[in-house]
Design a protein around this motif. Structure first.
Motif: not given
Ligand code: FES
Length: 252
Positions: A150-151, A163-164, A169-171, A233-235
């Protein structure tokens, strides 16, 4: 090992109950979501492609091992799948969900599963569910890698940016962290093995930690679903960006 008598099944056939509500309704989202996620995750883990774009890495592939397939001919996701999968499969909440939704054992609270004996998780194979506490430690290691990812998602070719996908990734890692912190095993680590808090630990940092973790633990089911959907969703986001189906918008 002595077998216990199952009070809901004694003398009852499968599905027998005195409930008058539509008890079977709650099975539907469990089967749909858990089954759908299981299918999607399996296909994506086997696929072995489209998991990295720019600074974004799919959580299914983190940590990324043997990316160039030097010694491992299959998808790199298969090298690490056991950790997160074992953590979810042995999770107290998911156990309840899939025992009911997939095994119909029991189909719902106070609905008979139609057999006369009940050994629960006291015999093989379900006694193995007790390894959950060790998967918890493993989950912490995976979490550290996901925070690193995420970092990294804030750096585009060495330049700081958002970016979106960075936010996605952060959420995701925040939800996964909350899910892990709300784990029953962690709550037990903080407050277990004490018969009486007011005698031994009331007001101590340990008691405060237990209280805080208990608050999170009460919503464990919510965090379990939110983090599961977020991982999928991230994937999917990383895959769609990689394939050009959508564009990752740079916010700054
Ligand atoms: Fe669900 Fe530990 S009980 S993650």
């Amino acid at each position: 090992m002595a077998e216990l008598v199952n009070p809901t099944a004694a003398g009852g056939s499968f599905g027998r109950t005195e409930r008058h509500d539509a008890w079977w309704v709650e099975m539907i989202p469990v089967v749909a979501l858990l089954g759908g996620f299981g299918l999607y995750a399996t296909l994506r883990a086997i696929e072995g492609r489209f998991y990295e774009w720019g600074p974004y890495l799919s959580p299914f592939y983190s940590p990324l091992i043997d990316v160039h397939h030097h010694w491992w001919p299959l998808s790199p996701a298969l090298l690490i799948l056991g950790g997160p999968l074992g953590f979810r499969v042995t999770c107290y909440y998911y156990r309840k969900a899939y025992y009911r939704g997939f095994f119909l054992d029991p189909p719902a609270c106070a609905v008979s599963e139609g057999r006369k004996t009940y050994r629960g998780e006291t015999a093989f194979p379900f006694i193995l569910q007790n390894v959950h506490r060790y998967f918890f430690y493993l989950a912490l290691i995976f979490l550290a890698f996901l925070w690193r990812d995420a970092i990294r998602a804030f750096f585009f070719d060495g330049t700081l940016g958002v970016g979106v996908g960075t936010l996605v990734l952060l959420v995701d890692v925040i939800l996964l962290s909350i899910y892990t912190l709300s784990c029953h095993s962690l709550r037990h680590l903080a407050g277990g093995k004490l018969d009486c808090f007011s005698c031994a630990a009331f007001g101590t940092p340990r008691h405060k930690a237990w209280q805080w973790l208990s608050g999170l633990n009460q919503r464990h089911m919510l965090f379990a679903w939110a983090s599961l959907l977020s991982v999928g969703f991230t994937d999917l986001y990383v895959r769609l960006v990689f394939c050009g189906a959508i564009r990752d918008v740079r916010l700054f």
